[in-house]
Every structure is written in structure tokens, then in C-alpha cells.
Design a protein around this motif. Structure first.
Motif, short mmCIF file in Angstrom:
data_model
loop_
_atom_site.label_atom_id
_atom_site.label_comp_id
_atom_site.label_asym_id
_atom_site.label_seq_id
_atom_site.Cartn_x
_atom_site.Cartn_y
_atom_site.Cartn_z
N GLU A 1 -13.47 -3.85 8.50
CA GLU A 1 -12.52 -5.71 8.23
C GLU A 1 -12.15 -5.24 6.27
O GLU A 1 -10.85 -5.43 6.02
CB GLU A 1 -13.35 -6.93 8.13
N SER A 2 -13.06 -4.64 5.81
CA SER A 2 -13.10 -4.36 4.36
C SER A 2 -11.95 -3.62 4.08
O SER A 2 -11.18 -3.62 3.10
CB SER A 2 -14.35 -4.00 3.74
N GLY A 3 -11.76 -2.44 4.93
CA GLY A 3 -10.68 -1.27 4.48
C GLY A 3 -9.01 -1.62 4.96
O GLY A 3 -8.60 -1.08 4.53
N VAL A 4 -9.24 -3.16 5.22
CA VAL A 4 -7.46 -3.22 5.57
C VAL A 4 -7.45 -4.70 4.81
O VAL A 4 -6.02 -4.90 5.25
CB VAL A 4 -7.48 -3.45 7.00
N VAL A 5 -8.16 -5.47 4.30
CA VAL A 5 -7.57 -6.48 3.21
C VAL A 5 -7.00 -6.55 1.81
O VAL A 5 -7.08 -5.47 1.15
CB VAL A 5 -8.54 -7.91 2.93
N GLY B 1 -2.10 -2.99 3.05
CA GLY B 1 -0.99 -2.78 3.56
C GLY B 1 -0.38 -1.34 3.28
O GLY B 1 0.08 -0.57 4.03
N ALA B 2 0.01 -1.49 1.63
CA ALA B 2 0.12 0.27 1.43
C ALA B 2 -0.57 1.29 1.80
O ALA B 2 0.67 2.28 1.74
CB ALA B 2 0.07 0.11 -0.26
N SER B 3 -1.67 1.42 2.06
CA SER B 3 -2.42 2.20 3.11
C SER B 3 -1.86 2.76 4.26
O SER B 3 -2.54 3.99 4.63
CB SER B 3 -3.54 2.37 2.54
N PHE B 4 -1.40 1.37 5.38
CA PHE B 4 -0.90 1.53 6.03
C PHE B 4 0.04 1.33 6.74
O PHE B 4 1.00 0.81 7.85
CB PHE B 4 -1.86 0.47 7.11
N LEU B 5 1.47 1.81 5.85
CA LEU B 5 2.35 1.74 6.24
C LEU B 5 2.91 2.87 7.54
O LEU B 5 3.59 2.49 8.30
CB LEU B 5 3.47 2.66 5.56
N LEU C 1 -6.14 -11.21 11.51
CA LEU C 1 -6.26 -9.57 10.39
C LEU C 1 -5.11 -9.30 11.11
O LEU C 1 -4.58 -8.26 9.69
CB LEU C 1 -7.65 -9.54 10.79
N GLY C 2 -4.70 -8.85 12.59
CA GLY C 2 -4.07 -7.75 12.45
C GLY C 2 -2.57 -8.41 12.70
O GLY C 2 -1.88 -7.42 11.99
N ALA C 3 -2.30 -9.63 12.34
CA ALA C 3 -1.06 -10.25 11.50
C ALA C 3 -0.64 -10.63 9.98
O ALA C 3 0.32 -9.57 10.09
CB ALA C 3 -0.43 -11.03 12.80
N ARG C 4 -1.39 -10.45 9.93
CA ARG C 4 -2.11 -10.04 7.60
C ARG C 4 -1.31 -8.68 7.93
O ARG C 4 -0.46 -8.35 6.22
CB ARG C 4 -3.47 -11.34 7.51
N LEU C 5 -2.08 -7.74 8.49
CA LEU C 5 -1.95 -6.59 8.00
C LEU C 5 -0.72 -5.76 8.56
O LEU C 5 -0.22 -5.62 7.30
CB LEU C 5 -2.97 -5.84 8.98
N ASP D 1 1.85 -8.12 8.19
CA ASP D 1 2.83 -8.45 7.36
C ASP D 1 2.80 -7.97 5.63
O ASP D 1 3.38 -7.74 5.40
CB ASP D 1 2.45 -10.09 6.80
N ASP D 2 1.49 -7.53 5.21
CA ASP D 2 1.29 -6.55 4.23
C ASP D 2 2.22 -5.72 3.99
O ASP D 2 2.57 -4.80 3.48
CB ASP D 2 -0.32 -6.00 3.73
N VAL D 3 1.51 -5.49 5.16
CA VAL D 3 3.09 -3.71 5.60
C VAL D 3 4.36 -3.95 5.38
O VAL D 3 5.17 -3.01 4.70
CB VAL D 3 2.77 -2.99 6.83
N ALA D 4 4.58 -4.45 6.30
CA ALA D 4 6.03 -4.71 5.49
C ALA D 4 6.76 -4.82 4.21
O ALA D 4 7.96 -4.72 3.44
CB ALA D 4 6.40 -6.20 6.61
N ALA D 5 5.74 -6.36 3.61
CA ALA D 5 6.15 -6.43 2.20
C ALA D 5 6.10 -4.92 1.44
O ALA D 5 6.28 -4.31 0.07
CB ALA D 5 4.71 -7.51 1.75
N ALA D 6 4.87 -4.25 1.29
CA ALA D 6 4.56 -2.45 1.19
C ALA D 6 6.02 -2.04 0.68
O ALA D 6 6.66 -1.68 0.14
CB ALA D 6 3.65 -2.18 1.48
N LEU D 7 6.59 -2.08 2.32
CA LEU D 7 7.65 -1.47 2.37
C LEU D 7 9.30 -2.07 1.53
O LEU D 7 9.91 -1.48 1.74
CB LEU D 7 7.69 -0.65 3.89
N ALA D 8 9.33 -3.50 1.76
CA ALA D 8 10.20 -3.38 1.12
C ALA D 8 9.88 -3.37 -0.06
O ALA D 8 11.09 -3.30 -0.94
CB ALA D 8 10.39 -5.32 1.39
#
Length: 224
Positions: free
Chosen positions: A84-88, A91-95, A109-113, A115-122
Motif C-alpha cells: 500500500e505504501s508504494g501507491v498512495v 499516480g505519476a509512477s503508474f501511468l 484504494l484501486g479507484a483512488r490510484l 484517479d491519481d493516474v488520470a490526474a497525473a496524465l492531465a
């Protein structure tokens, strides 16, 4: 006390419609203690064929990051297992998860991750220092010079040629301040948005391509 992996019966009912996926999710829970599983790649995007890989991310409470890669019924499973500590907030590391689906997500947690990926891509990627950009451009010229001097029978020159060709795709996006999303998505982008660059890659990557094709590709990449 460490949580015990949940049995098959505890998997979400939605997975009942996809037995192969349900089986793999269950295995990640049992083998690695994952409580969250994200499916990504062509299987999540709806572009998969029968031979497509199962690309998955499993999240567990703790432990070391690891990888579960193997053939399952003739299809390749490629699952990254992370704590868990590796994904909180990472998002920029999981494009590579873009367009993914949280197929098991009891804690959200998966949904939040995703969302973080989508924000990083934007948002634009983190800027690369000008000195580093200059160094990478100089490296391209250095490699090209070594390739020119080597000739077809020089194994080191041929190695450097392959090395340069591999790195040029990512460098195209780095030099233009864009996210690099892997070869499949990158070539799709080039075909749609930069036809000359796509043609330059096609020519340089063709078997037996002349050094002049590599030179033309380097010029195109460095023009950004």
C-alpha cells in the motif's frame, strides 16, 4: 496480525461473468495476500485478443514489491505486486495503468490510484533540467558517431545502434515535454499526430535499414 488471504468465495460477484479473470484475481489474493487488484492494458481497454497478456497490479498491506510473471493456460500473466505504501499519492509512477479497472477493490484504494493516474496524465510531466536535456542530445550525437565509425561488422557499433533506436522513442517525448506511455501508445500517437516522425521510426527500425535512416530519425527526434 497479518491478514490472511481471502478464499475464492469472497471474490466480488461481478467477476463471475469472467472466470479466467476471477481465477487470476483469486490467485493473486491467495499467493500474495493482495486485497486490491487492478486490471490494465488491452484486457481492460477492450482491445485484447485471445493471446493478449493479463496485465495486473496487486496491492497488499505490506511486504516487498515483487512480480508474478508466468504462463496461465497458454496466456502470459504479468502481475506487479506492491505494498500500500508504494501507491498512495503515486499516480505519476503508474501511468501504465491508464484506462485500467479496479476489479477487486474492497477499500477503494484501486479507484483512488486510478484517479491519481488520470490526474497525473492531465498535467505535464515533471520538467527535465536543461542540463540533462543537453546531455541527452549530446549522447544521441555521440552514439550516432560511434555507429558511423563502426561499420556492419563491428559488434559494439551494432549494439549501440540497437541501444540508440530503443531510447529514441522515449526521448522523442522527453524533448517535447510529454508523457511517455510505452511503445504501443507512442506509435499510435505518432501515426495520428506526427506522420513524418512515424515514418522516420518505421524506416530506421526496418530490418537492414541503412545508417542514413538512423541519422534521419535522430534529426527528427532532436528537432523537438
Amino acid at each position: 496480525m497479518e491478514n490472511r488471504p481471502e478464499p475464492r468465495a469472497a471474490l466480488p460477484e461481478a467477476l463471475a461473468a469472467d472466470p479466467p479473470l476471477a481465477r487470476l484475481v483469486n490467485e493473486l489474493c491467495l499467493r500474495h495476500g493482495c486485497h486490491t487488484v487492478v486490471l490494465y492494458g488491452s484486457r481492460a481497454l477492450g482491445t485484447a485478443t485471445a493471446e493478449s497478456d493479463w496485465d495486473m497490479l496487486g496491492i497488499r498491506e505490506g511486504g516487498e514489491a515483487t512480480r508474478d510473471a508466468r504462463l496461465v493456460d497458454g496466456v502470459f500473466l504479468d502481475a506487479f505486486i506492491v505494498p500500500e505504501s508504494g501507491v498512495v499519492g503515486a499516480g505519476a509512477s503508474f501511468l501504465h495503468l491508464r484506462g485500467g479497472r479496479a476489479v477487486r477493490d474492497p477499500r477503494g484504494l484501486g479507484a483512488r490510484l486510478l484517479d491519481d493516474v488520470a490526474a497525473a496524465l492531465a498535467s505535464p510531466p515533471r520538467p527535465v533540467a536543461e542540463a540533462e536535456i543537453a546531455a541527452r542530445r549530446a549522447w544521441c550525437h555521440k552514439m550516432l558517431g560511434r555507429i558511423r565509425r563502426g561499420g556492419d561488422a563491428d559488434v559494439e557499433a551494432n549494439y549501440r545502434r540497437a541501444w540508440l533506436l530503443f531510447d529514441l522513442l522515449e526521448l522523442y517525448f522527453v524533448f517535447r515535454g510529454r508523457h511517455y506511455l510505452g511503445p504501443k501508445e507512442s506509435f499510435r500517437f505518432l501515426a495520428a499526430e506526427d506522420g513524418p516522425a512515424y515514418e522516420a521510426f518505421s524506416a530506421a527500425l526496418a530490418p537492414g535499414a541503412p545508417t542514413s535512416a538512423v541519422e534521419a530519425l535522430v534529426a527528427r527526434v532532436l528537432s523537438g
